[in-house]
Design an enzyme around this catalytic site. Structure first.
Site, PDB file in Angstrom:
ATOM      1  N   LYS A 197       0.829  -1.224   0.000  1.00 19.94           N
ATOM      2  CA  LYS A 197       0.000   0.000   0.000  1.00 19.94           C
ATOM      3  C   LYS A 197       0.861   1.271   0.000  1.00 19.94           C
ATOM      4  CE  LYS A 197      -4.077  -2.097   2.114  1.00 19.94           C
ATOM      5  NZ  LYS A 197      -5.062  -2.052   3.203  1.00 19.94           N
ATOM      6  N   ALA A 210      -3.663  -0.107   8.287  1.00 18.65           N
ATOM      7  CA  ALA A 210      -5.129  -0.116   8.391  1.00 18.65           C
ATOM      8  C   ALA A 210      -5.604   0.989   9.329  1.00 18.65           C
ATOM      9  CB  ALA A 210      -5.608  -1.484   8.864  1.00 18.65           C
ATOM     10  N   ARG A 234       1.019  -1.144  20.376  1.00 20.37           N
ATOM     11  CA  ARG A 234       2.067  -1.886  21.091  1.00 20.37           C
ATOM     12  C   ARG A 234       3.363  -1.092  21.119  1.00 20.37           C
ATOM     13  NH1 ARG A 234       3.617  -7.534  18.405  1.00 20.37           N
ATOM     14  NH2 ARG A 234       4.196  -6.096  16.740  1.00 20.37           N
ATOM     15  N   TYR A 275     -11.179 -10.878  10.025  1.00 27.14           N
ATOM     16  CA  TYR A 275     -12.411 -11.667   9.945  1.00 27.14           C
ATOM     17  C   TYR A 275     -12.036 -13.097   9.623  1.00 27.14           C
ATOM     18  CZ  TYR A 275     -11.286 -10.788   5.138  1.00 27.14           C
ATOM     19  OH  TYR A 275     -10.588 -10.697   3.963  1.00 27.14           O
TER      20      TYR A 275
HETATM   21  P1  NDP Z   1       0.396  -3.558   9.587  1.00 26.54           P
HETATM   22  O1  NDP Z   1       1.402  -4.651   9.474  1.00 26.54           O
HETATM   23  O2  NDP Z   1       0.604  -2.284   8.845  1.00 26.54           O
HETATM   24  O3  NDP Z   1       0.239  -3.151  11.149  1.00 26.54           O
HETATM   25  C1  NDP Z   1       0.123  -4.134  12.122  1.00 26.54           C
HETATM   26  C2  NDP Z   1      -0.334  -3.519  13.425  1.00 26.54           C
HETATM   27  O4  NDP Z   1      -0.648  -4.576  14.341  1.00 26.54           O
HETATM   28  C3  NDP Z   1       0.699  -2.654  14.113  1.00 26.54           C
HETATM   29  O5  NDP Z   1       0.047  -1.606  14.810  1.00 26.54           O
HETATM   30  C4  NDP Z   1       1.350  -3.655  15.107  1.00 26.54           C
HETATM   31  O6  NDP Z   1       1.925  -3.034  16.229  1.00 26.54           O
HETATM   32  C5  NDP Z   1       0.116  -4.407  15.529  1.00 26.54           C
HETATM   33  N1  NDP Z   1       0.370  -5.750  16.080  1.00 26.54           N
HETATM   34  C6  NDP Z   1       0.783  -6.851  15.423  1.00 26.54           C
HETATM   35  N2  NDP Z   1       0.836  -7.912  16.265  1.00 26.54           N
HETATM   36  C7  NDP Z   1       0.466  -7.462  17.491  1.00 26.54           C
HETATM   37  C8  NDP Z   1       0.316  -8.072  18.768  1.00 26.54           C
HETATM   38  N3  NDP Z   1       0.575  -9.377  18.968  1.00 26.54           N
HETATM   39  N4  NDP Z   1      -0.125  -7.304  19.791  1.00 26.54           N
HETATM   40  C9  NDP Z   1      -0.398  -5.989  19.612  1.00 26.54           C
HETATM   41  N5  NDP Z   1      -0.265  -5.356  18.429  1.00 26.54           N
HETATM   42  C10 NDP Z   1       0.157  -6.086  17.379  1.00 26.54           C
HETATM   43  O7  NDP Z   1      -1.001  -4.241   9.202  1.00 26.54           O
HETATM   44  P2  NDP Z   1      -2.321  -3.496   8.699  1.00 26.54           P
HETATM   45  O8  NDP Z   1      -2.499  -2.273   9.519  1.00 26.54           O
HETATM   46  O9  NDP Z   1      -2.297  -3.354   7.225  1.00 26.54           O
HETATM   47  O10 NDP Z   1      -3.465  -4.578   9.016  1.00 26.54           O
HETATM   48  C11 NDP Z   1      -3.961  -4.768  10.342  1.00 26.54           C
HETATM   49  C12 NDP Z   1      -5.153  -5.708  10.309  1.00 26.54           C
HETATM   50  O11 NDP Z   1      -6.250  -5.115   9.636  1.00 26.54           O
HETATM   51  C13 NDP Z   1      -4.872  -7.036   9.602  1.00 26.54           C
HETATM   52  O12 NDP Z   1      -5.431  -8.077  10.378  1.00 26.54           O
HETATM   53  C14 NDP Z   1      -5.624  -6.903   8.297  1.00 26.54           C
HETATM   54  O13 NDP Z   1      -6.064  -8.164   7.825  1.00 26.54           O
HETATM   55  C15 NDP Z   1      -6.800  -6.027   8.715  1.00 26.54           C
HETATM   56  N6  NDP Z   1      -7.382  -5.285   7.582  1.00 26.54           N
HETATM   57  C16 NDP Z   1      -8.687  -5.523   7.271  1.00 26.54           C
HETATM   58  C17 NDP Z   1      -9.295  -4.845   6.237  1.00 26.54           C
HETATM   59  C18 NDP Z   1     -10.728  -5.142   5.927  1.00 26.54           C
HETATM   60  O14 NDP Z   1     -11.214  -4.684   4.878  1.00 26.54           O
HETATM   61  N7  NDP Z   1     -11.459  -5.827   6.776  1.00 26.54           N
HETATM   62  C19 NDP Z   1      -8.583  -3.845   5.426  1.00 26.54           C
HETATM   63  C20 NDP Z   1      -7.207  -3.640   5.863  1.00 26.54           C
HETATM   64  C21 NDP Z   1      -6.639  -4.357   6.888  1.00 26.54           C
HETATM   65  P3  NDP Z   1       3.474  -2.516  16.215  1.00 26.54           P
HETATM   66  O15 NDP Z   1       3.432  -1.162  15.564  1.00 26.54           O
HETATM   67  O16 NDP Z   1       3.844  -2.483  17.634  1.00 26.54           O
HETATM   68  O17 NDP Z   1       4.244  -3.537  15.405  1.00 26.54           O
END
Ligand code: NDP
Length: 276
Positions: free
Chosen positions: A70, A135, A156, A220
């Site tokens: 993205k 996201a 986190r 989901y």
């Molecule tokens: P990114 O990889 O950009 O970001 C991941 C985020 O998750 C970061 O904030 C990270 O924190 C956090 N994270 C990961 N593992 C953990 C954990 N164990 N505990 C706490 N925080 C955690 O991913 P995206 O933002 O692109 O996607 C996030 C979610 O949203 C995904 O599950 C994706 O499938 C979903 N999504 C759904 C969409 C839909 O249409 N339904 C559209 C877009 C995304 P840190 O910064 O500390 O690493």
């Protein structure tokens, strides 16, 4: 239907094989009588631009973009919408007069699901957004536009929440907080982390959940996500996963490409039916 070749659209990402987007766009196309194909493009990291050139050589007209591209898509597009610039991420590309135009429909899809499908009103509400990745970044602008009383972002890695809140700081409405500092009183809690992918729950205090709070996970699946199971067990007033967001963000892309807004209700029901 004419004898012309169907208009070509697709999704680029890595991996993409489990994507529901081809089904969703096929249902939209059938419903609105559009002659189009939607293909999956699995691009290994480093091959983003090469795959796009190949897609354009096949007369491709528009692409959805998913992880991990993205940000690359944002840098690739010659022009983009304000919401894409705010998110610094593009999930939809349309070629207009040969030029790549970028949009980010994730936030609009989220808010349409929350307000349109789930019947919530974000106006005047206290909202917690957990996560500060792509996201979450895509969601913040659309949430602010829905006029909440307060939006708290917690992540986190706290620095990422702080810089996201700072990028959107509009009149004190948005602020960052740490997981440990969070208290209750939220009307809506949105999990925008990828923790549920590995069956984990972000390490936020259970005290943030109350019967007043509706809990939403952008992830989901067939079964309730780890976050939603945890929220229900701690007495959340309501729960929903992100399949509605998926369908609504796709509808926004379809609107950009075909200038038609599909009726998402029957498509959402069909996607849910197939998920289960
Ligand atoms: P990114 O990889 O950009 O970001 C991941 C985020 O998750 C970061 O904030 C990270 O924190 C956090 N994270 C990961 N593992 C953990 C954990 N164990 N505990 C706490 N925080 C955690 O991913 P995206 O933002 O692109 O996607 C996030 C979610 O949203 C995904 O599950 C994706 O499938 C979903 N999504 C759904 C969409 C839909 O249409 N339904 C559209 C877009 C995304 P840190 O910064 O500390 O690493």
């Amino acid at each position: 239907m004419t004898g012309d070749a169907p208009a070509l659209y697709g999704l680029i990402g890595h991996p993409v094989e489990h994507s529901r987007s081809p089904l969703i766009h096929r249902l939209f196309a059938e419903q609105t009588g559009q002659h189009m194909n939607y293909v999956l493009i699995d691009a290994v990291p480093g091959r983003f631009r090469a795959e796009i050139e190949d897609f354009r050589a096949r007369k491709g007209q528009g692409l959805n973009v998913t992880l991990p591209f993205k940000g690359d898509a944002f840098r690739f597009c010659a022009r983009s919408t304000q919401r894409a610039r705010q998110a610094r991420a593009v999930n939809t590309i349309a070629w207009k007069d040969g030029e790549a135009f970028g949009d980010n429909t994730d936030g609009a899809g989220l808010v349409r699901d929350l307000e349109g499908n789930l019947g919530l009103s974000l106006r005047g509400s206290r909202i917690l957004l957990i996560g500060a990745g792509g996201a979450a970044r895509g969601a913040v602008g659309a949430i602010i536009d829905a006029d909440p009383a307060e939006l708290i972002i917690a992540n986190r890695t706290p620095d990422r929440a702080a810089s996201l809140a700072e990028a959107f700081s509009s009149g004190g409405l948005v602020r960052a907080d740490t997981f440990e500092n969070l208290h209750g009183g939220f009307d809506l809690i949105i999990n925008a982390t990828s923790a549920s992918l590995s069956g984990q729950v972000p390490a936020v205090p259970a005290a943030i959940i109350s019967p007043r709070s509706f809990c939403y996970d952008m992830m989901y699946g067939k079964n309730p996500t780890a976050f939603l199971s945890w929220a229900s067990a701690h007495g959340a007033g309501g729960c929903a996963d992100g399949v509605g967001m998926l369908v609504e963000q796709a509808a926004e892309s379809f609107l950009l490409w075909r200038n038609l807004r599909p009726d998402t209700g029957p498509v959402l029901r069909e996607v849910r039916r197939r998920l289960s």
